[in-house]
Design an enzyme around this catalytic site. Structure first.
Site, PDB file in Angstrom:
ATOM      1  N   THR A   1     -10.159  13.290  11.944  1.00 42.85           N
ATOM      2  CA  THR A   1      -8.599  14.189  11.426  1.00 42.85           C
ATOM      3  C   THR A   1      -9.353  15.219  12.037  1.00 42.85           C
ATOM      4  O   THR A   1      -8.613  15.927  12.540  1.00 42.85           O
ATOM      5  CB  THR A   1      -9.121  14.121   9.907  1.00 42.85           C
TER       6      THR A   1
ATOM      7  N   LYS B   1     -14.943   8.382   9.469  1.00 38.35           N
ATOM      8  CA  LYS B   1     -13.427   8.542   9.423  1.00 38.35           C
ATOM      9  C   LYS B   1     -12.958  10.253   9.626  1.00 38.35           C
ATOM     10  O   LYS B   1     -12.247  10.555  10.581  1.00 38.35           O
ATOM     11  CB  LYS B   1     -13.012   8.325   8.134  1.00 38.35           C
TER      12      LYS B   1
ATOM     13  N   LYS C   1       0.817  -1.016  -0.005  1.00 36.26           N
ATOM     14  CA  LYS C   1      -0.020   0.159  -0.325  1.00 36.26           C
ATOM     15  C   LYS C   1       1.139   1.129  -0.215  1.00 36.26           C
ATOM     16  O   LYS C   1       0.845   2.328   0.515  1.00 36.26           O
ATOM     17  CB  LYS C   1      -0.796   0.135   1.380  1.00 36.26           C
TER      18      LYS C   1
ATOM     19  N   HIS D   1       5.303  11.790  10.702  1.00 37.25           N
ATOM     20  CA  HIS D   1       4.434  11.939  11.486  1.00 37.25           C
ATOM     21  C   HIS D   1       4.788  11.203  13.086  1.00 37.25           C
ATOM     22  O   HIS D   1       5.654  10.685  13.862  1.00 37.25           O
ATOM     23  CB  HIS D   1       2.716  11.568  11.968  1.00 37.25           C
TER      24      HIS D   1
ATOM     25  N   TYR E   1     -11.416   2.166  14.555  1.00 39.09           N
ATOM     26  CA  TYR E   1     -11.766   2.171  13.374  1.00 39.09           C
ATOM     27  C   TYR E   1     -10.962   1.152  12.325  1.00 39.09           C
ATOM     28  O   TYR E   1     -11.498   0.286  11.663  1.00 39.09           O
ATOM     29  CB  TYR E   1     -11.770   3.665  12.514  1.00 39.09           C
TER      30      TYR E   1
ATOM     31  N   HIS F   1       2.772  10.863   6.759  1.00 36.89           N
ATOM     32  CA  HIS F   1       2.504   9.456   7.482  1.00 36.89           C
ATOM     33  C   HIS F   1       4.037   9.078   8.113  1.00 36.89           C
ATOM     34  O   HIS F   1       4.155   8.769   9.187  1.00 36.89           O
ATOM     35  CB  HIS F   1       2.386   8.015   6.521  1.00 36.89           C
TER      36      HIS F   1
END
Length: 221
Positions: A166, A162, A97, A108, A145, A105
């Site tokens: 955020t 979802k 993926k 972070h 989730y 990503h």
């Protein structure tokens, strides 16, 4: 550095290989991470309540009160959870993926682990409890989730919330930014350089997560 090396070399090693089916692993992993974060929230909330911690400014003191040690222990588990969260990235790589391996990503995950090592080493209690508690609460919802979404379309059609995760993260970053600015303004007894680093760090998150939200949810409307 090892994490960043794996992020670089992993997709190259997987390029000519079939993606792994990790459903059997991801369900218990995500639910276990949700449980760990819930444990952290409960431990921080109960101890800070008994100690009457301030949500605006609470200096880090070297005390050995059982509740202070409970907070320090919970903050350590929060730091340790950042190490476990590297698995999020490794799962992306093994499942090919690669579109998920965004700058946001990787930035972070790599920086959170580094900064919280500083936190647990020098300021393991005091105001440090608040961002750990709030972020862990959001991660309970986030990993729940993710754990449910692994079951596929039959379940994911009901996971409408979802984007609100955020939004909660953006609110969290904004509040942390305000607290850091207020800490400088009021002279909160905490390392001054940490206030400035937190301000810069939260601004970077607001920009990056805000950009993600705009592209993921606003641009598609």
């Amino acid at each position: 550095m090892l994490y960043l090396f794996i992020v670089w070399i992993g997709p190259k090693l997987m390029k000519n290989r079939r993606p792994f089916d990790l459903t059997w692993l991801m369900i218990p992993y995500n639910l276990a991470m949700a449980a760990l974060n819930a444990y952290i929230v409960v431990r921080l909330l109960t101890a800070s309540f008994r100690l009457r911690y301030s949500y605006i400014c609470e200096p880090c003191r070297q005390r050995y009160d059982p509740d202070e040690l409970q907070i320090t222990e919970a903050v350590w588990w929060y730091y340790f959870s950042k190490l476990l969260e590297f698995c999020d990235t490794f799962f992306f790589i093994l499942r090919k993926k690669n579109e998920q391996l965004t700058f946001l990503h990787v930035y972070h995950h790599s920086t959170m682990f580094s900064f919280w090592w500083i936190g647990i080493k020098w300021v393991p209690s005091g105001t440090t409890f608040l961002p750990a508690m709030v972020n862990s609460a959001i991660h309970v919802m986030m990993y729940t989730y993710y754990g449910l979404s692994v079951f596929g379309p039959r379940v994911s059609q009901y996971l409408w919330w979802k984007k609100y995760l955020t939004i909660l993260q953006l609110i969290q970053f904004t509040c942390a930014l305000v607290l850091a600015v207020n800490g400088i303004r009021t002279g909160c007894e905490f390392p001054l350089w940490m206030h400035y680093v937190l301000i810069v760090y939260m601004i970077s998150f607001i920009v990056l997560f805000g950009n993600f939200y705009m592209k993921a949810y606003i641009a598609k409307v």
